[in-house]
Design an enzyme around this catalytic site. Structure first.
Site, PDB file in Angstrom:
ATOM      1  N   TYR A  37     -75.477  21.710  45.347  1.00 54.20           N
ATOM      2  CA  TYR A  37     -75.610  20.363  45.893  1.00 54.20           C
ATOM      3  C   TYR A  37     -76.374  19.462  44.939  1.00 54.20           C
ATOM      4  CZ  TYR A  37     -74.561  22.195  50.580  1.00 54.20           C
ATOM      5  OH  TYR A  37     -73.986  22.768  51.672  1.00 54.20           O
ATOM      6  N   HIS A 193     -76.444  15.738  59.706  1.00 52.63           N
ATOM      7  CA  HIS A 193     -76.394  16.714  58.622  1.00 52.63           C
ATOM      8  C   HIS A 193     -77.215  17.969  58.932  1.00 52.63           C
ATOM      9  CE1 HIS A 193     -75.165  13.234  55.919  1.00 52.63           C
ATOM     10  NE2 HIS A 193     -74.239  14.138  55.705  1.00 52.63           N
ATOM     11  N   ARG A 223     -68.606   9.715  45.833  1.00 49.65           N
ATOM     12  CA  ARG A 223     -68.907  11.073  45.384  1.00 49.65           C
ATOM     13  C   ARG A 223     -67.770  11.968  45.861  1.00 49.65           C
ATOM     14  NH1 ARG A 223     -71.242  14.439  49.756  1.00 49.65           N
ATOM     15  NH2 ARG A 223     -72.011  15.876  48.187  1.00 49.65           N
ATOM     16  N   ASN A 225     -66.854  15.796  47.561  1.00 48.11           N
ATOM     17  CA  ASN A 225     -67.345  16.985  48.249  1.00 48.11           C
ATOM     18  C   ASN A 225     -66.138  17.905  48.416  1.00 48.11           C
ATOM     19  OD1 ASN A 225     -69.129  18.688  49.521  1.00 48.11           O
ATOM     20  ND2 ASN A 225     -69.076  17.602  51.474  1.00 48.11           N
ATOM     21  N   GLU A 265     -62.951  16.086  49.391  1.00 47.06           N
ATOM     22  CA  GLU A 265     -63.211  14.799  50.035  1.00 47.06           C
ATOM     23  C   GLU A 265     -63.662  13.798  48.983  1.00 47.06           C
ATOM     24  OE1 GLU A 265     -64.893  16.552  54.298  1.00 47.06           O
ATOM     25  OE2 GLU A 265     -66.261  15.550  52.917  1.00 47.06           O
ATOM     26  N   TYR A 316     -71.296  28.750  54.812  1.00 48.81           N
ATOM     27  CA  TYR A 316     -71.223  27.439  55.456  1.00 48.81           C
ATOM     28  C   TYR A 316     -69.841  26.827  55.297  1.00 48.81           C
ATOM     29  CZ  TYR A 316     -71.939  22.490  56.301  1.00 48.81           C
ATOM     30  OH  TYR A 316     -71.815  21.210  56.755  1.00 48.81           O
ATOM     31  N   LYS A 317     -69.244  26.998  54.133  1.00 48.89           N
ATOM     32  CA  LYS A 317     -67.926  26.429  53.898  1.00 48.89           C
ATOM     33  C   LYS A 317     -66.809  27.296  54.493  1.00 48.89           C
ATOM     34  CE  LYS A 317     -69.424  23.779  49.839  1.00 48.89           C
ATOM     35  NZ  LYS A 317     -69.069  22.405  50.197  1.00 48.89           N
TER      36      LYS A 317
END
Lengths: 355, 200
Positions: A37, A193, A223, A225, A265, A316-317
């Site tokens: 990140y 978040h 950005r 993601n 994204e 998490y993904k």
């Protein structure tokens, strides 16, 4: 530029596909051979010709089919589009931003004719020719945010700014990476978040919030993601997770190249003029592993990133269980050669795969 | 006294304090069960504020009515359930004047729902005091069917509306006044872990 719009589906038979052009302009999200990140913001002020960065709101070959898929999601679950009562003005701001941008950036596809508050909007790909009165809700078939985001690819979160925070007070969310607008609406930046691991501790959200609250009119930011999705399913919602979750178990070494998609994204951020709200479009691009592997640089890099990704992030993904199979597939496209910096494919200069 | 130290959690999860007397034109207490003890404790420290107090007490199987009435609040109400008390809570908040202080005590479900009513009435959530007492059961929303299951004590649990097996997240919505429940066996239907207490 004329776009040939695909006739394709993002569910059931998954006839979605990327043309050669779409693959070359895919926003590959890794600028180096590893990922962690960061507050990876930059100005959204155009980019290379025909890249997804070139226009304010990218329109591509998936436009018509994506809008059809959105209409199906909304018919099944109207709660995917919500706007708290104080956000209507921000909805008009957004409608204006998208109509002005698209008519200027794609004059062959969209036209906006304005005479004071009497507006005429022509959307040729979707066959819409609509005259209405700006700021008069009664002249639209639905609220302004819903009206325009039924005609714009990507999800839209519209954020109110007050009390030194951003509040998720409106949105159109049908192509999300597993989060629920209906649950999160009304939350502040840290609250929505909250489930993201590691980033709070790294101070990412404090810095990102500071950056976002200072975005000025006419100076949007962006950005990238990313996550992983099995099958080109746009609507990976928590609402329907009990239906699509099982698809993650249907990967095999034989089908992984076609079924496993990198989901990227393109997030952009625009200040809205009347409401001072911030609109946060989250545009989803999908590309199958086998199409990505046609770009030697991306093949090498994706293997290294996925291999070295911290376990918390892979969990998490949502692909921790499938990571070994992914690596088994990807390793054949990594010959150990160095990669050039940056996200672009560099097809002319990057060496072909050596075996 | 039953107080519970909630483990540290994510940023959407509410945190609760200890009720403190505030200067105010009026004081509204909405409590359930052992939350009554938080009012009794506060009244010991600041007995005079009770002249301006409206106590809404939802019993949840407890019997603090006599003790609360003995504080001589300006208004007292005892109700069997939150649902029964809700019309009165809404009317009282609608009639509220500038300077009202709101105090919530008891279970998370009660505090969350009452806070939502106060916020709808125009009181910022940051201006409302809360103190957890009594059960640690959670009010859960099924993210799939949207149904609310009250007083969930185990993880996973069965949605009382659609019957899916849900795991208990710490992600919390003030607007829904509930935590989020998500299908636990979507990727392996039927493979549901043994239920255990949420804080075990």
């Amino acid at each position: 530029m004329t776009i040939q719009f695909n006739n394709e589906s993002f569910r059931d038979d998954y006839s979605f596909y990327n043309s050669e052009r779409a693959i070359k302009r895919f926003p590959f999200p890794f600028h180096e051979d590893s990922y962690m990140y960061s507050v990876n913001m930059e100005q959204h002020r155009g980019g290379p010709v025909d890249s997804v960065y070139e226009m304010r709101f990218d329109v591509d070959e998936h436009y018509v089919s994506e809008m059809r898929d959105r209409a199906m999601v909304l018919a099944d679950d109207p709660l995917r589009c919500q706007s708290l009562p104080h956000m209507t003005l921000a909805g008009w701001d957004l409608l204006e931003l998208i109509m002005v941008s698209k008519s200027e950036d794609y004059p062959d596809l969209f036209e906006l004719h304005r005479d004071g508050n009497k507006w005429r909007w022509i959307n040729k790909p979707l066959g819409i020719d609509h005259s209405f009165t700006f700021l008069d809700e009664a002249t639209l078939p639905c609220g302004p945010m819903e009206y325009i985001t039924r005609q714009a690819q990507g999800d839209f979160a519209v954020l109110d700014q007050r009390d030194d925070n951003l509040w998720m007070d409106a949105g159109m969310v049908t192509t999300q990476a597993d989060w629920s607008l209906d649950f999160d609406i009304g939350m502040n930046f840290f609250e929505w978040h909250a489930p993201v691991p590691l980033a709070h501790e790294k101070g990412i959200f404090v810095r990102a919030l500071k950056f976002l609250m200072n975005i000025q009119q006419g100076a949007p930011a962006r950005r990238l993601n990313w996550t992983m999705t099995v099958n080109p399913l746009l609507d990976t919602s928590p609402e329907n997770y009990h239906k699509w979750g099982i698809q993650k178990t249907e990967l095999t070494p034989q089908n992984i190249g076609a079924k496993q998609h990198l989901r990227v994204e393109l997030q952009t951020f625009f200040r809205l003029p009347r409401s001072n709200a911030l609109v946060f479009p989250i545009r989803c691009y999908l590309c199958s592993f086998q199409d990505l592997m046609g770009v030697p640089k991306w093949g090498r890099r994706l293997h290294r990133v996925i291999r070295d990704l911290p376990e918390e992030l892979a969990t998490y993904k949502g692909f921790i269980d499938n990571r070994p199979m992914m690596l088994d597939y990807l390793k054949d496209f990594d010959d150990g050669l160095p990669t050039s910096p940056g996200i672009w494919p560099e097809l002319d200069t990057e060496p072909p795969l050596t075996r | 006294m039953s107080t519970f130290a909630f483990p540290p959690s994510i940023k959407s999860r509410p945190v609760y304090g200890t009720l403190e007397p505030q200067a105010g034109a009026a004081h509204m207490f909405i409590v359930d069960g052992e939350g009554a003890n938080a009012v009794l404790d506060l009244a010991q420290r600041a007995p005079s504020m009770m002249q301006l107090a409206h106590i809404v007490y939802i019993t949840r199987g407890t019997d603090f009515a006599a003790a609360l009435k003995a504080l001589n609040p300006a208004q007292f109400y005892q109700g069997p359930t939150y649902g029964a008390a809700l019309p009165r809570i809404r009317r009282s908040l609608a009639d509220a004047k500038m300077g009202l202080q709101v105090y919530l005590a008891g279970t998370e479900g009660l505090m969350g729902q009452a806070m939502n009513e106060a916020v709808i009435a125009g009181i910022p959530h940051t201006a409302i005091q809360t103190e957890h007492r009594g059960a640690t059961a959670r009010r859960m929303q099924c993210v799939h069917c949207k149904g609310i299951t009250e007083d969930v004590e185990t993880d996973p649990f069965v949605c009382s509306h659609c019957g899916l097996n849900l795991f208990v997240r710490d992600h919390y919505s003030r607007r829904i006044a509930a935590f989020q429940g998500v299908c636990i066996d979507a990727e392996d239907p039927g493979n549901v872990p043994v239920q255990k207490g949420i804080y075990e």
